[in-house]
Write a protein that holds these residues in place. Structure first.
Motif, PDB file in Angstrom:
ATOM      1  N   SER A 142       0.833  -1.209   0.000  1.00  0.00           N
ATOM      2  CA  SER A 142       0.000   0.000   0.000  1.00  0.00           C
ATOM      3  C   SER A 142       0.862   1.251   0.000  1.00  0.00           C
ATOM      4  O   SER A 142       0.533   2.236  -0.664  1.00  0.00           O
ATOM      5  N   GLN A 186      -7.342   0.503  -0.627  1.00  0.00           N
ATOM      6  CA  GLN A 186      -7.569  -0.717   0.141  1.00  0.00           C
ATOM      7  C   GLN A 186      -8.835  -0.602   0.983  1.00  0.00           C
ATOM      8  O   GLN A 186      -9.608  -1.543   1.080  1.00  0.00           O
ATOM      9  N   ASP A 217      -5.635  -1.465  -4.907  1.00  0.00           N
ATOM     10  CA  ASP A 217      -4.983  -1.959  -3.702  1.00  0.00           C
ATOM     11  C   ASP A 217      -5.868  -3.010  -3.047  1.00  0.00           C
ATOM     12  O   ASP A 217      -6.902  -2.698  -2.485  1.00  0.00           O
ATOM     13  N   GLU A 218      -5.460  -4.258  -3.147  1.00  0.00           N
ATOM     14  CA  GLU A 218      -6.207  -5.393  -2.615  1.00  0.00           C
ATOM     15  C   GLU A 218      -7.682  -5.336  -3.026  1.00  0.00           C
ATOM     16  O   GLU A 218      -8.562  -5.223  -2.174  1.00  0.00           O
TER      17      GLU A 218
HETATM   18 MG   LIG Z   1      -2.043  -2.830   2.101  1.00  0.00          MG
END
Ligand SMILES: [Mg+2]
Ligand SMILES: Nc1ncnc2c1ncn2[C@@H]1O[C@H](COP(=O)(O)OP(=O)(O)O)[C@@H](O)[C@H]1O
Lengths: 339, 301
Positions: free
Chosen positions: A69, A109, A185-186
């Motif tokens: 991240s 995220q 992000d994810e």
């Molecule tokens: Mg992360």
């Protein structure tokens, strides 16, 4: 693959090849060189270099806390670098933040949708941050909702959406400015398998369309499904780089035999089994000992299992599967990706 | 903005295609984009805001002006202050106090929401907007609310015959300045917090409420003993009240004092903005400070 090979074409070389149009050397979408990020005396990103070509789908695979991240935030022009250099769409994110952000679509995220607004209004309001005219946004929102399979939810409030729908809305929202690069992000962390597959399908379409995708994940299947090329990151450093298949070929065997013997005799057993399995016909490589099971790496796992049976040992359960990026990570770091 | 050439008829280019133009538009009009966004979320409770801005002055007029005013008005003359009645005397104070209180709401809860509860600021952060524009947009939206509220309030006052001079409408400015002069420092404080932990409620109870009561809103500040008067001098609300009275019914005030009132508010606003802007930049800029944990003395992670 060397990261430096795909970096911006040096002007000296360009001069040599005079006559060839500039567009024949497209500068990379992202080029990072020796990226470092420190928080106080803690180093979150520790000298990462990579480059992403335009139209490529590129992944950062690593466990929690690896620095994924943080790297994404530096690309997204919302975090400073401690040292190193980086260009995003040819610009320095730290000096030309607004210009860089105008070119990006960001899926953070942690969701930050406006729960009070409707699904449709979320896209429109976000588009207004880019100064896009409302008239354009109303039709753009319809198009994006269609893409995100949320047309029927257009007038629902965001709080009434499922986790998977929220994630798809976040993606739709990030596409409102037709970004040159999409940062995810994810994207599917926390989703159930079905919602995850719907999302992968959407991302796969974006990839087919030639959108440059950069995504982080600690989910190896996701990396295998979506990334043409990836870096494996741990403790802020790159452990390996390549295509999912290439990495598996390079760092693992074709197949894996998972064995559970029960009890905690695992490391003893591993020591006993290694000489038994060492045979060219099996293509044995090594055994990893996990708390609950043994992983025997071999080109022919079936043959390995037969050999174990022939010595009279009876595992409680055994499973043969293909090697995955999880095995690559285990091989490189001695740890599993998900804890 | 340069004038666009006449486009060929086919293939209208998408306004999102020219990324440089998007970046430039944000650098010029970014504050407006954020203002629009905050006003939109206020719209979710627009009916409450509208009801409050109409009902509030009426309630005060009835309770204070007619009820308390009947009591106060008997033996006290407000002529020395230039007002015809108690109601006329307190009206500017009520306007300024109401704006101060709505400022203390709009510049606290939505700020915590933006950074923590809904993280809307982080959505804006990912776009071409800068942290400073995000802060300024929030403040501009609050100003719009101040203006609407004052306009409604003064219209009600006009209907009740409490406005003595057309200058009275200039109170929109002074009352809004009072709201900002307190609201901005509070906004800076809240923006610097990682968690609420009851801090916003504390501010309402122990900053806003006392200022409401001790800033000469319902009576001249000089009625209080000197130490309490000095507290009032520090209060932005007192300065806004006094300016409002000058504008509303020409309360006799030396020019130097008018200048002091105005200067105090301006200085508080400028200082407040300076700090707000720094805190927003620290949290949403490249330094990504996570905010201070209230009550946490040790080193921060
Ligand atoms: Mg992360
Ligand atoms: N703003 C910050 N201040 C201090 N430490 C941070 C900050 N952001 C992240 N970290 C730390 O940096 C490390 C990497 O975090 P992160 O990039 O979020 O990892 P990942 O996304 O791979 O899980 C973690 O140990 C995290 O606690």
């Amino acid at each position: 693959m060397k990261t430096s090979s795909s970096r911006q074409c040096p002007s000296a070389l360009r001069a040599k090849l005079a006559g060839v149009p500039d567009s024949a050397f497209p500068s990379p979408a992202i080029a990072a060189e020796n990226l470092v990020k420190r928080y106080g005396d803690f180093t979150a990103v520790d000298g990462i270099s990579f480059s992403v070509a335009s139209g490529e789908s590129f992944g950062l695979l690593g466990p929690n806390g690896a620095g994924k991240s943080t790297t994404m935030r530096m690309i997204a022009a919302v975090a400073s670098r401690t040292s190193g250099s980086m260009t995003v769409a040819g610009l320095d994110p730290q000096r030309e933040g607004p210009q860089v952000r105008a070119r990006l679509g960001v899926i953070p995220q942690q969701d930050n949708l406006d729960e009070e607004l409707t699904v449709r209004e979320n896209i429109i309001m976000y588009g207004r941050f880019f100064g896009l005219p409302r008239r354009y946004l109303t039709s753009k929102a319809d198009e994006l909702l269609e893409f995100a399979q949320l047309t029927r939810k257009a007038s629902s409030r965001v709080e009434d959406l499922s986790g998977g729908m929220k994630r798809r809305l976040t993606i739709a929202r990030a596409l409102v400015n037709d970004p040159d690069i999409l940062l995810l992000d994810e994207p599917t962390t926390g989703l159930d398998p079905q919602a995850r597959h719907v999302l992968w399908d959407r991302l796969f379409r974006l990839r087919e369309r030639g959108t440059t995708l950069v995504l982080t994940t600690h989910h190896m299947e996701e990396a295998e499904q979506l990334c043409e090329r990836l870096i494996v990151v741990d403790h802020g450093q790159i452990m390996a780089e390549g295509s999912p298949q290439g990495l598996i070929r390079e760092h693992s065997t074709r197949e894996v035999l998972e064995l559970r013997f029960g009890m905690d005799r695992n490391s003893e057993l591993a020591a006993e089994l290694e000489p038994v399995l060492t045979d060219a016909a099996i293509g044995f490589s090594h055994i990893e000992v996990l708390p609950d099971r043994l992983l025997a790496y071999a080109a022919d796992a079936e043959a390995a299992l037969e050999r174990i049976h022939s010595t009279g040992r009876r595992p409680v359960t055994s499973l043969i599967r293909r090697s995955s990026l999880e095995d690559v990570f285990l091989r490189l770091t001695g740890r599993t990706l998900v804890d | 903005m340069t004038e666009r050439p006449v486009r060929p008829r086919q293939a209208e280019p998408s306004p999102a295609a020219d990324k440089d133009a998007l970046g430039r538009a944000a650098s010029v009009r970014g504050v407006l984009f954020m203002t629009e966004r905050v006003l939109r979320s206020m719209r979710a409770y627009a009916s409450v805001i509208l009801f409050a801005s109409v009902a509030n002055p009426i309630i005060y007029i009835v309770a204070m002006g007619l009820g308390l005013g009947a009591l106060v008005g008997q033996g006290t003359s407000f002529a020395e202050y230039g007002a015809d009645s108690y109601l006329m005397y307190i009206a500017p104070g009520i306007l300024a106090a109401t704006l101060m209180m709505s400022g203390a709401i709009e510049m606290t809860f939505p700020v915590m929401e933006g950074f923590k509860w809904r993280r809307g600021y982080y959505a804006a952060q990912a776009t071409p907007l800068t942290p400073r524009q995000i802060a300024a947009g929030h403040i501009c939206a609050v100003c719009v609310r101040f203006l609407l509220h004052s306009a409604v309030f003064l219209t009600v006052m006009l209907a009740f015959g409490v406005l003595a001079s057309p200058w009275a409408f200039l109170q929109v400015l002074t009352a809004s300045m009072g709201g900002l002069a307190l609201g901005l420092p509070i906004m800076a404080y809240v923006a610097a917090l990682r968690d609420d932990r009851g801090r916003i409620a504390l501010i309402q109870r122990f900053v806003v409420m006392p200022l409401f009561l001790f800033s000469g809103t319902f009576y001249p500040l000089t009625n209080l003993p000197l130490p309490l008067q000095m507290l009032g001098w520090l209060s932005p609300l007192w300065h806004a009240n006094e300016l409002g009275r000058v504008l509303s019914f020409g309360q006799p005030t030396p020019v130097w004092l008018i200048v002091v009132h105005a200067a105090y508010l301006v200085v508080m606003i400028l200082l407040g903005w300076l700090i707000v802007q720094r805190v927003y930049t620290a949290r949403l800029g490249y330094d990504e400070w996570r905010g201070r944990v209230p009550g946490w003395r040790g080193r921060q992670a």
